[in-house]
Design an enzyme around this catalytic site. Structure first.
Site, mmCIF file in Angstrom:
data_model
loop_
_atom_site.group_PDB
_atom_site.id
_atom_site.type_symbol
_atom_site.label_atom_id
_atom_site.label_comp_id
_atom_site.label_asym_id
_atom_site.label_seq_id
_atom_site.Cartn_x
_atom_site.Cartn_y
_atom_site.Cartn_z
ATOM 1 N N ASN A 180 -4.236 44.596 -30.750
ATOM 2 C CA ASN A 180 -3.893 43.174 -30.655
ATOM 3 C C ASN A 180 -5.188 42.410 -30.917
ATOM 4 O O ASN A 180 -6.027 42.263 -30.034
ATOM 5 C CB ASN A 180 -3.338 42.895 -29.253
ATOM 6 C CG ASN A 180 -2.850 41.473 -29.093
ATOM 7 O OD1 ASN A 180 -2.986 40.650 -30.009
ATOM 8 N ND2 ASN A 180 -2.288 41.177 -27.935
ATOM 9 N N ARG B 97 -0.061 44.110 -33.365
ATOM 10 C CA ARG B 97 0.700 42.933 -32.964
ATOM 11 C C ARG B 97 0.347 41.807 -33.928
ATOM 12 O O ARG B 97 -0.830 41.510 -34.135
ATOM 13 C CB ARG B 97 0.298 42.549 -31.546
ATOM 14 C CG ARG B 97 1.068 41.383 -31.057
ATOM 15 C CD ARG B 97 0.735 41.081 -29.630
ATOM 16 N NE ARG B 97 1.716 40.141 -29.138
ATOM 17 C CZ ARG B 97 1.812 39.775 -27.894
ATOM 18 N NH1 ARG B 97 0.991 40.281 -26.999
ATOM 19 N NH2 ARG B 97 2.718 38.915 -27.520
ATOM 20 N N HIS C 72 6.998 35.706 -28.166
ATOM 21 C CA HIS C 72 7.223 36.730 -27.124
ATOM 22 C C HIS C 72 8.361 37.660 -27.519
ATOM 23 O O HIS C 72 9.010 38.272 -26.660
ATOM 24 C CB HIS C 72 7.593 36.110 -25.755
ATOM 25 C CG HIS C 72 6.523 35.309 -25.104
ATOM 26 N ND1 HIS C 72 6.791 34.119 -24.451
ATOM 27 C CD2 HIS C 72 5.197 35.505 -25.002
ATOM 28 C CE1 HIS C 72 5.664 33.640 -23.956
ATOM 29 N NE2 HIS C 72 4.680 34.463 -24.283
ATOM 30 N N ARG D 23 0.296 24.772 -21.443
ATOM 31 C CA ARG D 23 1.018 24.087 -22.526
ATOM 32 C C ARG D 23 2.088 23.168 -21.945
ATOM 33 O O ARG D 23 2.735 23.516 -20.954
ATOM 34 C CB ARG D 23 1.701 25.090 -23.460
ATOM 35 C CG ARG D 23 0.755 26.021 -24.168
ATOM 36 C CD ARG D 23 1.513 26.815 -25.240
ATOM 37 N NE ARG D 23 0.712 27.903 -25.738
ATOM 38 C CZ ARG D 23 1.025 29.188 -25.595
ATOM 39 N NH1 ARG D 23 2.145 29.553 -24.980
ATOM 40 N NH2 ARG D 23 0.235 30.112 -26.086
ATOM 41 N N GLY E 56 7.339 35.869 -13.568
ATOM 42 C CA GLY E 56 8.703 36.376 -13.392
ATOM 43 C C GLY E 56 8.759 37.681 -12.603
ATOM 44 O O GLY E 56 9.675 37.908 -11.817
ATOM 45 N N GLU F 240 5.209 45.205 -23.545
ATOM 46 C CA GLU F 240 5.135 44.904 -24.975
ATOM 47 C C GLU F 240 4.458 46.037 -25.735
ATOM 48 O O GLU F 240 4.842 46.353 -26.864
ATOM 49 C CB GLU F 240 4.392 43.585 -25.192
ATOM 50 C CG GLU F 240 5.187 42.408 -24.650
ATOM 51 C CD GLU F 240 4.405 41.120 -24.584
ATOM 52 O OE1 GLU F 240 4.356 40.422 -25.598
ATOM 53 O OE2 GLU F 240 3.850 40.816 -23.513
#
Ligand code: AMP
Length: 396
Positions: free
Chosen positions: A7, A89, A178, A237, A329, A380
């Site tokens: 990544n 990625r 995502h 954001r 989450g 991921e």
């Protein structure tokens, strides 16, 4: 099989060496300060090695990673031949990529063509790809796009209500991000349900947050847009905002559009509203100590996430499963509880005791809840490794 997952950012490069069949991580780490001086942090199990290594470009960073992976003491493999494939990625696949793919010259050109859509990330992702091609020319490379999972959205979900020419000439539309995480959760939820045929709303809530509506395994809507700025408020954001706010601020404060967007990307969200932190743990501490701005930032976040869940339930004419994933989450019981309280009208009921779970897979809804609610930790890297392995095996 060993897959090296890369990544690459503009001055950093994260890596993991993973077995895609078992999900076992053999080693992982981070190259930082590329173009400046260069530092490698490498982890094998609970052992950690930190080294200052000159990294004028991403190529030296990749070389440092390969060197340490084969090091007799700090490494985990004997030779780089034991790396069967590399999975990269890539942020933006534009309209060109609806799935992961093996990298060749055409794919590189297409990723370059998407630079206007992902101006910060795609050039860095390409640097990572080119460095690996140079150093491991015989190892297959795969690109896994953050946008690809969302390419099944219908036009009514992905089109913006602006003149058609901007879509036709410039590919301006909702893409969503995502995607690797949303795909992983959709697959994991399907495994848990024993079928793909159900309506899922996945809440990926982390420092960056997005929701997706998934029907029978396919994404039908998602909250981020052309860029990751859209959707719910995030760590830094702003999420959805009236475009006239940009015009007002630019005019009043003599800011350029780029400066204003930097403010909306980096200084807004729950950080901007609270003035305290982008980290939900700090906000909860602030709220518990009577800080009204922290409480407001959290309330705004819960409210907007719940509104998206309601909207997606309407979009799919129902919802069977709601999943929570990513840093907030997976770990933040208070956030999950507050969001689910808004959803009582649709029969969502969670079990307060089960909701205490952190970072583990667990059904947190009660048996009489009309919608199942799950916490599912995202992975991921495993999704990238699995996509890479599948493509490379199929090409053999
Ligand atoms: P991510 O972007 O998925 O890595 O999520 C990072 C964010 O998760 C952090 O900025 C925190 O806001 C949040 N987070 C991580 N651990 C916890 C926790 N135990 N309780 C609340 N929030 C957490």
């Amino acid at each position: 099989m060993n897959v090296l997952i890369i990544n690459a950012g503009s001055s950093s490069l994260k890596y993991q060496l993973m077995n895609p069949e078992t999900g076992d991580v053999e080693a992982k780490g981070l190259c930082e300060r590329i173009n400046i001086d260069g530092r490698l942090t490498h982890k094998v199990g609970d052992k950690k090695y930190v080294k200052d290594i000159p990294m004028p470009t991403h190529a030296e960073a990749i070389t440092a990673v390969l060197d340490i992976l084969v090091d007799p003491v700090e490494g985990v493999i004997k030779s780089t031949d034991e790396i069967d494939a590399v999975g990269h990625r890539v942020l933006h696949g534009g309209m060109k990529f609806s799935d992961s793919c093996i990298i060749d010259d055409t794919v590189i050109k297409a990723i370059e063509d998407c630079i206007p859509l992902g101006p910060l990330h795609n050039p860095a992702n390409l640097m990572g790809i080119r460095a690996c091609q140079k150093i491991m020319p015989n190892t297959p490379q795969v690109a896994v796009f953050d946008t690809a999972f969302h390419m099944t959205m219908p036009p009514k979900a992905y089109r913006y209500a602006i003149p058609t020419e901007y879509f036709e000439n410039d590919d301006i539309r909702r893409y969503g991000f995502h995607g690797t995480s949303h795909k992983y959760i959709a697959r994991r939820a399907a495994a848990l349900m024993g079928t793909k045929d159900f309506k899922l709303i996945n809440c990926h809530l982390g420092n960056g947050s997005s929701l997706s509506a998934v029907m029978n395994g396919k994404c039908v809507d998602t909250s981020m847009g052309l860029s990751p700025l859209a959707g719910v408020p995030m760590g830094t954001r702003c999420g959805d905002i009236d475009a006239c706010v940009v015009q007002f601020i630019c005019n009043k404060y003599g800011m350029s559009v780029d400066e204003c967007l930097t403010m909306l990307n980096k200084k807004s969200g729950v950080l901007g509203m609270s003035g305290v932190s982008s980290d939900f743990r700090d906000l909860e501490e602030g709220k518990n100590n009577g800080n009204a701005d922290c409480a407001m930032a959290l309330d705004k976040f819960y409210y907007e996430v719940a509104k998206y869940v309601g909207a997606y339930a309407a979009a799919m004419n129902g919802v069977d499963v709601i999943t929570f994933t990513a840093g907030v989450g997976e770990n933040d019981c208070a956030t999950r509880k507050a969001i689910c309280e808004y959803l009582g009208f649709m029969g969502v009921k969670i079990d307060d005791e089960k909701n205490q779970i952190r970072g583990e897979e667990m059904k947190i809804s009660t048996e009489d809840s009309s919608v199942q609610v799950w916490v599912i930790p995202t992975n991921e890297e495993l999704m990238i490794a699995q996509d890479t392995a599948e493509l490379v095996k199929a090409a053999k």
